[in-house]
Design a protein around this motif. Structure first.
Motif, PDB file in Angstrom:
ATOM      1  N   GLY A  31     -13.459   1.564   8.061  1.00 51.59           N
ATOM      2  CA  GLY A  31     -13.122   2.381   9.212  1.00 51.59           C
ATOM      3  C   GLY A  31     -12.784   1.587  10.466  1.00 51.59           C
ATOM      4  O   GLY A  31     -12.439   2.169  11.491  1.00 51.59           O
ATOM      5  N   GLU A  32     -12.853   0.268  10.392  1.00 47.66           N
ATOM      6  CA  GLU A  32     -12.583  -0.559  11.566  1.00 47.66           C
ATOM      7  C   GLU A  32     -11.080  -0.710  11.800  1.00 47.66           C
ATOM      8  O   GLU A  32     -10.286  -0.767  10.870  1.00 47.66           O
ATOM      9  CB  GLU A  32     -13.218  -1.942  11.373  1.00 47.66           C
ATOM     10  CG  GLU A  32     -13.237  -2.773  12.634  1.00 47.66           C
ATOM     11  CD  GLU A  32     -14.044  -4.049  12.450  1.00 47.66           C
ATOM     12  OE1 GLU A  32     -13.652  -5.071  13.036  1.00 47.66           O
ATOM     13  OE2 GLU A  32     -15.060  -4.024  11.724  1.00 47.66           O
ATOM     14  N   ARG A  33     -10.721  -0.781  13.054  1.00 49.25           N
ATOM     15  CA  ARG A  33      -9.318  -0.913  13.449  1.00 49.25           C
ATOM     16  C   ARG A  33      -8.862  -2.354  13.251  1.00 49.25           C
ATOM     17  O   ARG A  33      -9.556  -3.293  13.619  1.00 49.25           O
ATOM     18  CB  ARG A  33      -9.156  -0.528  14.921  1.00 49.25           C
ATOM     19  CG  ARG A  33      -7.730  -0.513  15.406  1.00 49.25           C
ATOM     20  CD  ARG A  33      -7.685  -0.078  16.885  1.00 49.25           C
ATOM     21  NE  ARG A  33      -6.348   0.004  17.371  1.00 49.25           N
ATOM     22  CZ  ARG A  33      -5.660  -1.021  17.860  1.00 49.25           C
ATOM     23  NH1 ARG A  33      -6.213  -2.213  17.945  1.00 49.25           N
ATOM     24  NH2 ARG A  33      -4.425  -0.859  18.290  1.00 49.25           N
ATOM     25  N   LEU A  34      -7.667  -2.515  12.663  1.00 53.01           N
ATOM     26  CA  LEU A  34      -7.066  -3.837  12.513  1.00 53.01           C
ATOM     27  C   LEU A  34      -6.363  -4.208  13.818  1.00 53.01           C
ATOM     28  O   LEU A  34      -6.043  -3.330  14.627  1.00 53.01           O
ATOM     29  CB  LEU A  34      -6.046  -3.837  11.373  1.00 53.01           C
ATOM     30  CG  LEU A  34      -6.585  -3.580   9.965  1.00 53.01           C
ATOM     31  CD1 LEU A  34      -5.444  -3.616   8.952  1.00 53.01           C
ATOM     32  CD2 LEU A  34      -7.639  -4.592   9.592  1.00 53.01           C
ATOM     33  N   ILE A  63      -5.699   0.746   1.073  1.00 53.09           N
ATOM     34  CA  ILE A  63      -6.728  -0.082   1.695  1.00 53.09           C
ATOM     35  C   ILE A  63      -6.827   0.184   3.194  1.00 53.09           C
ATOM     36  O   ILE A  63      -7.906   0.128   3.770  1.00 53.09           O
ATOM     37  CB  ILE A  63      -6.463  -1.575   1.401  1.00 53.09           C
ATOM     38  CG1 ILE A  63      -6.598  -1.822  -0.102  1.00 53.09           C
ATOM     39  CG2 ILE A  63      -7.394  -2.482   2.191  1.00 53.09           C
ATOM     40  CD1 ILE A  63      -6.060  -3.151  -0.567  1.00 53.09           C
ATOM     41  N   VAL A  64      -5.695   0.483   3.807  1.00 52.78           N
ATOM     42  CA  VAL A  64      -5.696   0.835   5.223  1.00 52.78           C
ATOM     43  C   VAL A  64      -4.942   2.144   5.412  1.00 52.78           C
ATOM     44  O   VAL A  64      -4.205   2.586   4.534  1.00 52.78           O
ATOM     45  CB  VAL A  64      -5.046  -0.272   6.120  1.00 52.78           C
ATOM     46  CG1 VAL A  64      -5.763  -1.587   5.950  1.00 52.78           C
ATOM     47  CG2 VAL A  64      -3.568  -0.405   5.857  1.00 52.78           C
ATOM     48  N   GLU A  65      -5.147   2.757   6.565  1.00 54.34           N
ATOM     49  CA  GLU A  65      -4.415   3.982   6.898  1.00 54.34           C
ATOM     50  C   GLU A  65      -4.027   3.945   8.367  1.00 54.34           C
ATOM     51  O   GLU A  65      -4.769   3.443   9.209  1.00 54.34           O
ATOM     52  CB  GLU A  65      -5.240   5.218   6.573  1.00 54.34           C
ATOM     53  CG  GLU A  65      -6.638   5.188   7.134  1.00 54.34           C
ATOM     54  CD  GLU A  65      -7.525   6.256   6.539  1.00 54.34           C
ATOM     55  OE1 GLU A  65      -8.312   6.822   7.321  1.00 54.34           O
ATOM     56  OE2 GLU A  65      -7.455   6.500   5.330  1.00 54.34           O
ATOM     57  N   GLY A  71      -3.547   3.309  15.796  1.00 54.47           N
ATOM     58  CA  GLY A  71      -3.450   2.024  15.128  1.00 54.47           C
ATOM     59  C   GLY A  71      -3.664   2.130  13.635  1.00 54.47           C
ATOM     60  O   GLY A  71      -3.593   3.197  13.042  1.00 54.47           O
ATOM     61  N   THR A  72      -3.970   0.991  13.033  1.00 54.84           N
ATOM     62  CA  THR A  72      -4.183   0.889  11.596  1.00 54.84           C
ATOM     63  C   THR A  72      -5.650   0.577  11.342  1.00 54.84           C
ATOM     64  O   THR A  72      -6.209  -0.324  11.956  1.00 54.84           O
ATOM     65  CB  THR A  72      -3.287  -0.219  11.002  1.00 54.84           C
ATOM     66  OG1 THR A  72      -1.915   0.065  11.327  1.00 54.84           O
ATOM     67  CG2 THR A  72      -3.419  -0.299   9.499  1.00 54.84           C
ATOM     68  N   PHE A  73      -6.250   1.338  10.436  1.00 55.86           N
ATOM     69  CA  PHE A  73      -7.686   1.244  10.177  1.00 55.86           C
ATOM     70  C   PHE A  73      -7.965   1.001   8.698  1.00 55.86           C
ATOM     71  O   PHE A  73      -7.240   1.491   7.830  1.00 55.86           O
ATOM     72  CB  PHE A  73      -8.384   2.546  10.591  1.00 55.86           C
ATOM     73  CG  PHE A  73      -8.326   2.803  12.066  1.00 55.86           C
ATOM     74  CD1 PHE A  73      -9.421   2.516  12.868  1.00 55.86           C
ATOM     75  CD2 PHE A  73      -7.180   3.323  12.658  1.00 55.86           C
ATOM     76  CE1 PHE A  73      -9.379   2.753  14.236  1.00 55.86           C
ATOM     77  CE2 PHE A  73      -7.124   3.561  14.026  1.00 55.86           C
ATOM     78  CZ  PHE A  73      -8.222   3.277  14.816  1.00 55.86           C
ATOM     79  N   VAL A  74      -9.049   0.278   8.418  1.00 55.91           N
ATOM     80  CA  VAL A  74      -9.510   0.083   7.042  1.00 55.91           C
ATOM     81  C   VAL A  74      -9.999   1.430   6.532  1.00 55.91           C
ATOM     82  O   VAL A  74     -10.642   2.187   7.260  1.00 55.91           O
ATOM     83  CB  VAL A  74     -10.657  -0.955   6.992  1.00 55.91           C
ATOM     84  CG1 VAL A  74     -11.223  -1.068   5.578  1.00 55.91           C
ATOM     85  CG2 VAL A  74     -10.183  -2.306   7.496  1.00 55.91           C
TER      86      VAL A  74
END
Length: 123
Positions: A31-34, A63-65, A71-74
């Motif tokens: 759930g962490e932001r890349l 794997i990410v969304e 942004g892009t999140f795990v």
């Protein structure tokens, strides 16, 4: 600071592997932001289009969304992360076994070597 890349493997695939490894090691959590495309491009010393392709590749595998405007999140789906972890393990084992066979080691020698290595606490 620009990262070093293997010239025989596309950079976007190397970035994918680096991000996957960070997720597996827990450096990037569920759930962490890349980092933004721009920030990762600057940090890695690559073109932003390369980072876009990296994120698109990771998104296609689940794997990410992307979250619009955020942004892009795990992913927060543990099944996807478990599958990724198992695939990476299988990939490393395949490479190890292949290289050991090329050097002439038998399965027994490989297993004995691994057991000895682990018994000595080299984890």
């Amino acid at each position: 600071m620009a990262e070093l890349f293997n010239p025989s493997v596309p950079i976007y695939l190397q970035l994918c592997e680096r991000i996957k490894n960070k997720i597996i090691r827990g450096e990037i959590g569920m759930g962490e932001r890349l980092p933004s495309v721009r920030d990762l491009a600057i940090d890695s010393g690559v073109n932003p289009n390369t980072v876009q392709r990296t994120y698109r590749e990771l998104e296609e595998t689940g794997i990410v969304e992307k979250k619009r405007g955020q942004g892009t999140f795990v992913t927060e789906d543990p099944a996807i992360l478990h599958q990724m972890r198992e695939e990476l393990k299988a990939s490393h084992i395949t490479l190890f076994v292949s290289e050991m066979r090329e050097m002439g080691y038998s399965e027994t020698e490989m297993l004995d070597g691994l057991k000895l290595y682990l018994d000595r606490g080299h984890v």
